[in-house]
Scaffold this active site. Structure first.
Site, PDB file in Angstrom:
ATOM      1  N   LYS A 181     -10.544  -7.584   7.147  1.00 52.31           N
ATOM      2  CA  LYS A 181     -11.473  -7.782   8.428  1.00 52.31           C
ATOM      3  C   LYS A 181     -11.136  -6.821   9.425  1.00 52.31           C
ATOM      4  O   LYS A 181     -10.002  -6.082   9.242  1.00 52.31           O
ATOM      5  CB  LYS A 181     -11.041  -9.244   8.944  1.00 52.31           C
ATOM      6  CG  LYS A 181      -9.487  -8.950   9.648  1.00 52.31           C
ATOM      7  CD  LYS A 181      -9.206 -10.627  10.322  1.00 52.31           C
ATOM      8  CE  LYS A 181      -7.828 -10.620  10.637  1.00 52.31           C
ATOM      9  NZ  LYS A 181      -7.533 -10.055  12.012  1.00 52.31           N
ATOM     10  N   HIS A 238       0.850  -1.295   0.046  1.00 55.83           N
ATOM     11  CA  HIS A 238      -0.128  -0.073   0.102  1.00 55.83           C
ATOM     12  C   HIS A 238       1.016   1.317  -0.064  1.00 55.83           C
ATOM     13  O   HIS A 238       0.670   2.219  -0.789  1.00 55.83           O
ATOM     14  CB  HIS A 238      -0.991   0.042   1.177  1.00 55.83           C
ATOM     15  CG  HIS A 238      -2.187  -0.568   0.810  1.00 55.83           C
ATOM     16  ND1 HIS A 238      -2.411  -1.882   0.769  1.00 55.83           N
ATOM     17  CD2 HIS A 238      -3.465  -0.100   0.637  1.00 55.83           C
ATOM     18  CE1 HIS A 238      -3.773  -2.062   0.522  1.00 55.83           C
ATOM     19  NE2 HIS A 238      -4.305  -0.951   0.310  1.00 55.83           N
TER      20      HIS A 238
END
Lengths: 280, 186
Positions: free
Chosen positions: B104, B39
């Site tokens: 999650k 990222h």
């Protein structure tokens, strides 16, 4: 003295790393099945179904229950009459972890430095805790510990005046603030007493207890039960999406304490409370 | 659980708008794996106006660091990793065309706001169901950052990957709603 070969220790550790990561304990499976019966949320029940199906696939295919195959925490009970032949004990443990994580297609998740973060490539170093015990046996327990749930763990130096109420508040609040992040339903290890670092160690060791087992001291058995009930009132539920089954168990390990202190540590485990032992 | 919706990637705006928090969904098509360091690199590339290793428009990113594939298998166990660590990077990726994420755990208010602004969706996969999820992956190949090991950027082709909508493009949050519904006072 009894002699144990280096290679036997290495190979045993390698096997334990693989088995611990691929085969979920029967106690955890039973707790998930029981959780599925009492869970009120339909989403929660579906998640528990997926976790039960997942452990079955993992066991049959010998693939990891979770992609995070964890940090290899190794607990040793070394008989004082044991001698290692062909090398040093800790070298055998490290070689076993490297072999197990490589041969077993387990994820290597350890970086050599906390800031420069280069992967060591074989999941070493293991974290090793050694106890010298009477006898001529070597007991090895491998406890792979995932990063996601470890991140939700905490230690607090409470005041003696905080007592049971303070401990309950801290433990329940720690689970509440964790919400979905540690993959509930969780297993909560609580360390009480000792020094700052001993307390954290107690919390980790508490996670080795078998689900369903009672604390030998009825006082702590009751406290564990009360904490479990309070945690399961939080409504976090499986995967934090709401429900009754937030924790499968709470395990406490207590140790003598300094008159001025009341350390309390919480080490959270996801549902996959992985550990495997062997006695050589 | 409601009836399961099937969606195909890349995600259209129309598909995103049809999804609501609490929906059970299966995803079929190409998705991209990326976690912490990947990222960081993707957002750095955007800031430097460099070409990304894949087309972000309509893309779905899966936050996962799989375990190694056994011989003859496309992938090892591959459950979601915790999403909050990616929060800092997500609004920039959504602004550049990203439509969906699978992970999650809770997202930050800034991410939830960006999902509304750029019409995106956040799905949760079941953390710990990594062996089950691996069975839904048909193929996997590393497309960038190979040196990051488990954090390398991979293109996965998935079939019926089971997920749940947590944050939709309307600002709803299943984590908050679900927990509120089951919380007992006292």
């Amino acid at each position: 003295m009894r002699t144990i070969p280096f290679d036997q220790i290495r190979d045993t550790v390698a096997r334990l790393c693989i088995e611990a990561n691929c085969i979920l304990g029967e106690d955890v499976v039973r707790a998930l099945e029981k959780g599925r019966e009492i869970e009120e949320s339909p989403t929660g029940r579906e998640i528990l179904n997926q976790l039960l199906e997942n452990q079955q696939i993992a066991r049959e295919e010998m693939m990891p229950i979770c992609q995070d195959t964890g940090w290899a925490v190794v607990w040793l009970e070394v008989g004082s009459q044991v001698k290692i032949e062909g090398g040093e004990l800790y070298d055998a443990i490290q070689a076993g972890v490297a072999k197990g994580y490589t041969d077993g297609y387990l994820r290597k998740s350890i970086v050599a430095d906390p800031l420069r973060r280069k992967n060591t490539g074989d999941n070493t170093p293991a974290i090793i805790y050694t106890e010298i015990v009477p006898g001529d046996r070597l007991k090895i327990t491998v406890q792979p510990k995932g990063g996601g749930s470890e991140n939700m763990s905490e230690i607090k130096m409470l005041s003696a005046a905080d007592g049971v109420a303070g401990i309950k508040k801290f433990v329940v609040d720690r689970v509440w603030r964790s919400q979905a992040n540690p993959c509930p339903p969780v297993i909560v290890g609580v360390g009480l007493g000792g020094t700052f670092e001993k307390c954290a160690l107690l919390a980790k060791r508490a996670l080795l207890r078998e689900i369903g087992s009672l604390h030998p001291d009825p006082f702590y058995a009751q406290l564990e039960q009360e904490l479990l009930e309070e945690i399961n009132k939080l409504g976090i539920g499986p995967q934090g999406l709401g429900g009754r089954v937030t924790a499968l168990a709470v395990f406490i390990e207590a140790f003598p304490c300094h008159i001025a202190t009341l350390p309390c540590a919480v080490n959270i485990n996801c549902h996959a409370a992985r550990h495997r032992s062997a006695v050589i | 659980m409601s009836q399961i919706k099937n969606i195909i990637t890349p995600l259209t705006e129309e598909a995103v708008k049809s999804l609501h928090a609490g929906d059970a969904v299966t995803i079929t098509g190409t998705i991209y794996t990326a976690r912490d360091l990947a990222h960081q690199r993707l957002v750095a590339a955007l800031q430097n106006n460099e070409t990304l290793p894949f087309d972000l428009r309509g893309a779905v990113i899966y936050y996962v660091g799989p375990s190694p594939a056994k011989p003859g298998r496309p992938i090892g166990s591959c459950g979601p990793t915790t999403s909050y660590r990616m929060d800092a990077y997500t609004p920039a990726l959504l602004a550049a065309g990203l439509k969906g994420m699978i992970g999650k755990g809770n997202r930050s208010p800034a991410v939830i706001e960006a999902l509304k602004k750029y019409c995106g969706v956040y799905f949760a996969a079941v953390g710990g169901a990594a062996a089950l999820l691996a069975q839904r992956v048909r193929s996997a190949r590393v497309i960038a950052y190979e040196e990051l090991g488990p954090e390398a950027l991979q293109e996965l082709v998935v079939e019926n990957l089971p997920v749940i909508v947590v944050n939709d493009c309307y600002g709803a949050d299943l984590y908050q709603e679900g927990v509120r519904r089951y919380k007992k006072e006292g």
